[in-house]
Design a protein around this motif. Structure first.
Motif, PDB file in Angstrom:
ATOM      1  N   LEU A 262      43.261  39.066  52.620  1.00 25.96           N
ATOM      2  CA  LEU A 262      43.085  39.658  51.299  1.00 25.96           C
ATOM      3  C   LEU A 262      43.146  38.561  50.252  1.00 25.96           C
ATOM      4  O   LEU A 262      44.097  37.773  50.216  1.00 25.96           O
ATOM      5  CB  LEU A 262      44.177  40.697  51.042  1.00 25.96           C
ATOM      6  N   LEU A 263      42.118  38.494  49.430  1.00 29.46           N
ATOM      7  CA  LEU A 263      42.056  37.538  48.331  1.00 29.46           C
ATOM      8  C   LEU A 263      42.584  38.221  47.074  1.00 29.46           C
ATOM      9  O   LEU A 263      42.100  39.286  46.691  1.00 29.46           O
ATOM     10  CB  LEU A 263      40.613  37.074  48.116  1.00 29.46           C
ATOM     11  N   LEU A 264      43.596  37.607  46.460  1.00 31.19           N
ATOM     12  CA  LEU A 264      44.236  38.163  45.268  1.00 31.19           C
ATOM     13  C   LEU A 264      44.046  37.219  44.092  1.00 31.19           C
ATOM     14  O   LEU A 264      44.011  35.990  44.278  1.00 31.19           O
ATOM     15  CB  LEU A 264      45.736  38.346  45.516  1.00 31.19           C
ATOM     16  N   ASP A 265      43.946  37.777  42.888  1.00 27.01           N
ATOM     17  CA  ASP A 265      43.893  36.909  41.725  1.00 27.01           C
ATOM     18  C   ASP A 265      45.319  36.512  41.321  1.00 27.01           C
ATOM     19  O   ASP A 265      46.291  36.851  42.002  1.00 27.01           O
ATOM     20  CB  ASP A 265      43.122  37.555  40.580  1.00 27.01           C
ATOM     21  N   ALA A 266      45.450  35.817  40.216  1.00 22.62           N
ATOM     22  CA  ALA A 266      46.762  35.313  39.797  1.00 22.62           C
ATOM     23  C   ALA A 266      47.737  36.427  39.467  1.00 22.62           C
ATOM     24  O   ALA A 266      48.958  36.219  39.484  1.00 22.62           O
ATOM     25  CB  ALA A 266      46.598  34.385  38.595  1.00 22.62           C
ATOM     26  N   ASN A 267      47.228  37.620  39.187  1.00 24.02           N
ATOM     27  CA  ASN A 267      48.083  38.768  38.863  1.00 24.02           C
ATOM     28  C   ASN A 267      48.317  39.668  40.074  1.00 24.02           C
ATOM     29  O   ASN A 267      48.768  40.812  39.926  1.00 24.02           O
ATOM     30  CB  ASN A 267      47.449  39.582  37.732  1.00 24.02           C
ATOM     31  N   ASP A 268      47.972  39.169  41.267  1.00 33.72           N
ATOM     32  CA  ASP A 268      48.131  39.908  42.525  1.00 33.72           C
ATOM     33  C   ASP A 268      47.212  41.126  42.621  1.00 33.72           C
ATOM     34  O   ASP A 268      47.465  42.053  43.387  1.00 33.72           O
ATOM     35  CB  ASP A 268      49.585  40.342  42.739  1.00 33.72           C
ATOM     36  N   THR A 269      46.136  41.117  41.855  1.00 35.32           N
ATOM     37  CA  THR A 269      45.144  42.179  41.960  1.00 35.32           C
ATOM     38  C   THR A 269      44.193  41.877  43.121  1.00 35.32           C
ATOM     39  O   THR A 269      43.625  40.780  43.177  1.00 35.32           O
ATOM     40  CB  THR A 269      44.323  42.289  40.663  1.00 35.32           C
ATOM     41  N   PRO A 270      44.027  42.808  44.066  1.00 31.43           N
ATOM     42  CA  PRO A 270      43.085  42.561  45.166  1.00 31.43           C
ATOM     43  C   PRO A 270      41.686  42.295  44.638  1.00 31.43           C
ATOM     44  O   PRO A 270      41.143  43.068  43.852  1.00 31.43           O
ATOM     45  CB  PRO A 270      43.149  43.869  45.972  1.00 31.43           C
ATOM     46  N   THR A 271      41.124  41.193  45.090  1.00 25.60           N
ATOM     47  CA  THR A 271      39.815  40.767  44.594  1.00 25.60           C
ATOM     48  C   THR A 271      38.733  40.895  45.653  1.00 25.60           C
ATOM     49  O   THR A 271      37.609  41.273  45.359  1.00 25.60           O
ATOM     50  CB  THR A 271      39.895  39.311  44.101  1.00 25.60           C
TER      51      THR A 271
END
Length: 218
Positions: free
Chosen positions: A63-72
């Motif tokens: 799972l790729l997450l952005d800096a805010n831990d939002t799944p990307t």
């Protein structure tokens, strides 16, 4: 990858999303942690992205997450694939309608890979190709079948714990989240069992630790 003055300038081309495009060459650092957890920072140690194994009984998933831990993006190995095929989907989706691109490995010999990348909406041509040796930390992403490099990973020199850090230089207007997804897939192809071991709640806990580590700017 040095950026020569005559380097080609590509038009902005969002793959994962337009928010991951910057109009100038970008240098990032890939920090590797146990279980194939990755934390990606800029040169000022600001967290940009994270990659963690995602629990699954039948598939290798990341799972790729952005800096805010939002799944990307969901990176998912195709079951029973003869070519080490991985599919990348938007967010946490696994639906074909949300597929972004697919990768296929041509060979795996002593950590060397040649992987082709095809966009989901253009199955007739290769969008990118990634080649290199993960063990040596020398990997390059090329535009299609050309010799034009759009991103290159190298081991940094004179850095503590160099074994677990890599620098990546990405050309202007390239979607750096897409580039990171490719490097994560490349790593998973070389170390598939570590991805499986890293999945589950332990991976989530590890990412929480990485948040603290990243904030310290190491």
């Amino acid at each position: 990858m040095a950026q020569p003055s005559d380097a080609p300038v590509f038009p902005p081309f969002p793959v994962v999303g337009p928010q991951f495009i910057v109009p100038k060459p970008l240098e990032i650092i890939v920090h590797k942690y146990p279980g194939r957890n990755l934390v990606i920072t800029d040169i000022n140690h600001t967290i940009l992205l994270k990659v963690k194994p995602h629990d699954s009984a039948l598939h290798y998933q990341l799972l790729l997450l952005d800096a805010n831990d939002t799944p990307t993006a969901m990176l998912r190995q195709k079951a029973l694939s003869m070519h080490g095929t991985w599919n990348v989907f938007k967010g946490e989706s696994k639906n074909d309608s949300d597929m972004i691109f697919t990768t296929k490995s041509e060979h795996l010999i002593q950590f060397k890979l040649n992987v082709s990348v095809t966009l989901a909406n253009n199955t007739s041509s290769c969008y990118m190709r990634i080649k290199g040796n993960w063990a040596k930390g020398n990997i390059t992403i090329y535009m299609g079948d050309s010799s034009t490099a759009i991103a290159q990973m190298q081991k940094p020199e004179n850095v503590k714990y160099v074994k677990d850090k890599f620098t990546v230089t990405i050309q202007a207007n390239m979607d750096y989240a897409g580039v990171v997804a490719l490097f994560a897939i490349f790593d998973a192809m070389v170390h598939p069992m570590e991805v499986k071991k890293g999945s589950g709640t332990a991976a989530g806990a590890a990412i929480d630790v990485l948040n603290v580590v990243g904030s310290l700017g190491i």
